[in-house]
Scaffold this active site. Sequence first.
Site, mmCIF file in Angstrom:
data_model
loop_
_atom_site.group_PDB
_atom_site.id
_atom_site.type_symbol
_atom_site.label_atom_id
_atom_site.label_comp_id
_atom_site.label_asym_id
_atom_site.label_seq_id
_atom_site.Cartn_x
_atom_site.Cartn_y
_atom_site.Cartn_z
ATOM 1 N N ASN A 193 -53.188 22.979 -6.720
ATOM 2 C CA ASN A 193 -51.796 23.170 -6.310
ATOM 3 C C ASN A 193 -51.842 23.623 -4.853
ATOM 4 O O ASN A 193 -52.136 24.777 -4.577
ATOM 5 C CB ASN A 193 -51.144 24.224 -7.218
ATOM 6 C CG ASN A 193 -49.739 24.568 -6.768
ATOM 7 O OD1 ASN A 193 -49.169 23.903 -5.909
ATOM 8 N ND2 ASN A 193 -49.182 25.614 -7.372
ATOM 9 N N LYS B 281 -49.524 23.999 -2.826
ATOM 10 C CA LYS B 281 -48.335 24.773 -2.421
ATOM 11 C C LYS B 281 -47.847 24.281 -1.051
ATOM 12 O O LYS B 281 -47.986 23.097 -0.746
ATOM 13 C CB LYS B 281 -48.647 26.274 -2.448
ATOM 14 C CG LYS B 281 -49.231 26.697 -3.799
ATOM 15 C CD LYS B 281 -49.330 28.176 -3.989
ATOM 16 C CE LYS B 281 -49.941 28.455 -5.356
ATOM 17 N NZ LYS B 281 -50.001 29.888 -5.673
ATOM 18 N N HIS C 43 -43.370 26.556 -12.018
ATOM 19 C CA HIS C 43 -44.328 27.489 -11.408
ATOM 20 C C HIS C 43 -43.641 28.825 -11.130
ATOM 21 O O HIS C 43 -42.456 28.862 -10.799
ATOM 22 C CB HIS C 43 -44.888 26.883 -10.114
ATOM 23 C CG HIS C 43 -46.046 27.661 -9.584
ATOM 24 N ND1 HIS C 43 -45.874 28.813 -8.849
ATOM 25 C CD2 HIS C 43 -47.377 27.493 -9.719
ATOM 26 C CE1 HIS C 43 -47.067 29.304 -8.546
ATOM 27 N NE2 HIS C 43 -47.996 28.514 -9.067
ATOM 28 N N GLU D 196 -43.686 30.732 -8.687
ATOM 29 C CA GLU D 196 -43.047 30.832 -7.360
ATOM 30 C C GLU D 196 -41.707 30.113 -7.343
ATOM 31 O O GLU D 196 -40.772 30.552 -6.675
ATOM 32 C CB GLU D 196 -44.004 30.270 -6.284
ATOM 33 C CG GLU D 196 -45.170 31.221 -6.039
ATOM 34 C CD GLU D 196 -46.478 30.541 -5.676
ATOM 35 O OE1 GLU D 196 -46.461 29.371 -5.247
ATOM 36 O OE2 GLU D 196 -47.531 31.201 -5.832
ATOM 37 N N GLU E 284 -50.347 31.073 -16.430
ATOM 38 C CA GLU E 284 -50.651 31.704 -15.145
ATOM 39 C C GLU E 284 -50.039 33.095 -15.109
ATOM 40 O O GLU E 284 -48.834 33.237 -14.816
ATOM 41 C CB GLU E 284 -50.060 30.879 -13.994
ATOM 42 C CG GLU E 284 -50.598 29.477 -13.908
ATOM 43 C CD GLU E 284 -50.446 28.919 -12.501
ATOM 44 O OE1 GLU E 284 -51.470 28.589 -11.906
ATOM 45 O OE2 GLU E 284 -49.309 28.867 -12.005
ATOM 46 N N GLY F 1 -52.752 34.380 -6.566
ATOM 47 C CA GLY F 1 -52.888 34.661 -5.142
ATOM 48 C C GLY F 1 -53.249 36.104 -4.833
ATOM 49 O O GLY F 1 -53.230 36.527 -3.683
ATOM 50 N N SER G 254 -55.981 33.007 -9.290
ATOM 51 C CA SER G 254 -57.224 33.423 -8.620
ATOM 52 C C SER G 254 -58.476 32.853 -9.281
ATOM 53 O O SER G 254 -59.516 33.513 -9.348
ATOM 54 C CB SER G 254 -57.305 34.950 -8.518
ATOM 55 O OG SER G 254 -56.228 35.449 -7.741
HETATM 56 P P1 PGA Z 1 -54.123 30.919 -6.943
HETATM 57 O O1 PGA Z 1 -52.784 30.126 -7.399
HETATM 58 O O2 PGA Z 1 -55.279 30.139 -7.484
HETATM 59 O O3 PGA Z 1 -54.055 30.945 -5.460
HETATM 60 O O4 PGA Z 1 -54.024 32.284 -7.558
HETATM 61 C C1 PGA Z 1 -52.684 29.534 -8.654
HETATM 62 C C2 PGA Z 1 -51.329 28.905 -8.806
HETATM 63 O O5 PGA Z 1 -50.341 29.477 -8.339
HETATM 64 O O6 PGA Z 1 -51.193 27.807 -9.392
#
Ligand code: PGA
Length: 252
Positions: free
Chosen positions: A11, A13, A97, A99, A169, A175, A215
Site C-alpha cells: 500500500n 499510500k 483503510h 486512514e 490492521e 506506521g 509495521s
Molecule cells: P505500515 O502500513 O506497514 O506502514 O504500518 C500498513 C498499512 O497501513 O496498510
Amino acid sequence: MSTRKKIVAGNWKMNKTFSEGTALAEEITGKLEAGDVTVILGTPYIHLQAVGAIIKDHPNLFLAAQNCHQAAGGAYTGEISPAMLQSLGVQYVILGHSERRKYFGETDASVSEKVSIALAHDLLPIVCVGEELSVREAGKHEALVGEQIENALFDLSPEDFGKIVIAYEPVWAIGTGLTASPDQAQEMHGFIRNTLAAKYGDEIAQATTILYGGSCKPANAQSLFSQPDVDGGLIGGASLKADDFIAITNSY
Ligand code: PGA
C-alpha cells in the site's frame, strides 16, 4: 498447509511521484522471482495505468487501487469510480483503510456500498478492519472488529463473500513501528475466521485470505506469516523499497 491464496500487498499510500513510482514498479518486477505468492501493488490512482503495463507479464504481480467511490459515476468532483478502475485492468481495490476512516469520514456503511459496487465491476476488495489502541486497552477489540466485518460484509451472498480478502490492521500498529506480536495477530485472525465460519460456514471461512497489516517488515514478516491463520500482509512503509518488499514476499 492451507490452500488459501497467500498475498503480500503493498500500500504505497500518498507516496512516490510518477517517475519514482514507475521506477519502483520496474525494480520490483525485475527482482521478484516467480512463486506461489500473489504480490499486489497498491499504487496511487495516477500510477495505475503505467504500473499495470510494467507488471503485466509477471505471473505473480497484480494491481490494486487504494480506494474507489461508491457511485457508478456522475457529479463527484475528484473521485474515481470502479468502472474507471476496471477499464484500466485493475484487479484489486483496498477499501476501508483506517486512514480513510479517520481522515475521510469512511464508515462501515460506505465500505459496504463500495464493496458491492467494486464486486459488480469485477474488482476484488481487500477490506481493512482493526481497532484503535483505546479499544484494545478496553478489551473491546474483538467486539469492534466483529462489528466492522458484520456491517461491511455480511449482506454479501456466499458467492460474493468468497471473493473478499480481509486485512486485519490494528490502528495502533500502522506506521508506528509497533507490530502486533505473532500471538496477538493469530488470536485476532482466528477470531475473524470463527466469525466468518459462524456466518458463511467452515468451507468459506477456511478459504478466506486474511492479511495482517501494521509495521510489517522483513524482520518480523516470517514470524507473523507462520501463524496458522495469517495468510500474508498488507504492507505500507516497507512496500516503498523494492528490496524490503521482496524480502517480505520471500518470508513464507
Ligand atoms: P505500515 O502500513 O506497514 O506502514 O504500518 C500498513 C498499512 O497501513 O496498510
